[in-house]
Scaffold this motif. Structure first.
Motif, PDB file in Angstrom:
ATOM      1  N   GLU A  49      27.709 -28.038 -31.921  1.00  0.00           N
ATOM      2  CA  GLU A  49      28.036 -27.185 -30.771  1.00  0.00           C
ATOM      3  C   GLU A  49      28.666 -28.005 -29.645  1.00  0.00           C
ATOM      4  O   GLU A  49      29.614 -27.558 -29.002  1.00  0.00           O
ATOM      5  CB  GLU A  49      26.783 -26.480 -30.258  1.00  0.00           C
ATOM      6  N   ARG A  50      28.142 -29.200 -29.411  1.00  0.00           N
ATOM      7  CA  ARG A  50      28.715 -30.068 -28.378  1.00  0.00           C
ATOM      8  C   ARG A  50      30.146 -30.448 -28.726  1.00  0.00           C
ATOM      9  O   ARG A  50      31.023 -30.479 -27.867  1.00  0.00           O
ATOM     10  CB  ARG A  50      27.873 -31.324 -28.217  1.00  0.00           C
ATOM     11  N   LEU A  51      30.390 -30.763 -29.980  1.00  0.00           N
ATOM     12  CA  LEU A  51      31.732 -31.127 -30.416  1.00  0.00           C
ATOM     13  C   LEU A  51      32.697 -29.967 -30.209  1.00  0.00           C
ATOM     14  O   LEU A  51      33.824 -30.162 -29.727  1.00  0.00           O
ATOM     15  CB  LEU A  51      31.703 -31.554 -31.881  1.00  0.00           C
ATOM     16  N   MET A  52      32.269 -28.769 -30.549  1.00  0.00           N
ATOM     17  CA  MET A  52      33.127 -27.598 -30.329  1.00  0.00           C
ATOM     18  C   MET A  52      33.450 -27.444 -28.847  1.00  0.00           C
ATOM     19  O   MET A  52      34.588 -27.155 -28.478  1.00  0.00           O
ATOM     20  CB  MET A  52      32.464 -26.324 -30.863  1.00  0.00           C
ATOM     21  N   ALA A  53      32.459 -27.664 -27.991  1.00  0.00           N
ATOM     22  CA  ALA A  53      32.672 -27.545 -26.544  1.00  0.00           C
ATOM     23  C   ALA A  53      33.628 -28.627 -26.043  1.00  0.00           C
ATOM     24  O   ALA A  53      34.524 -28.344 -25.248  1.00  0.00           O
ATOM     25  CB  ALA A  53      31.341 -27.634 -25.813  1.00  0.00           C
TER      26      ALA A  53
END
Length: 83
Positions: A49-53
């Motif tokens: 999720e952090r990578l997507m953000a």
């Protein structure tokens, strides 16, 4: 005997060990091993999720849910091979 923090009323009593914690395998070490793996999987999803953000990917709730389902299916694929 310590009671688990969350214990639904309709939970079968036989899934709890003498310490009050849920048990799913005959070997308590296996239950602890699975707990470790599940903690790692949770951390992996947080990183995803952090990578997507960070990448600025704007995804709809449906797209996020589909990506999560794909992740879950990939994680549990070895268990589902026998189905």
């Amino acid at each position: 005997m310590a009671e688990p923090a969350f214990k639904p009323d309709d939970t079968p009593k036989e899934i709890y060990g003498p310490d009050g914690k849920p048990k799913f395998f005959d070997d308590p070490g296996m239950d602890r091993y699975v707990a470790v793996i599940m903690n790692m999987v949770q951390e992996m999803w947080v990183q995803e999720e952090r990578l997507m953000a960070l990448e600025g990917l704007e995804a709809s709730p449906e797209q996020k849910e589909a990506k999560l389902q794909e992740f879950i299916n990939r994680i549990f694929a070895p268990l589902r091979e026998g189905e």
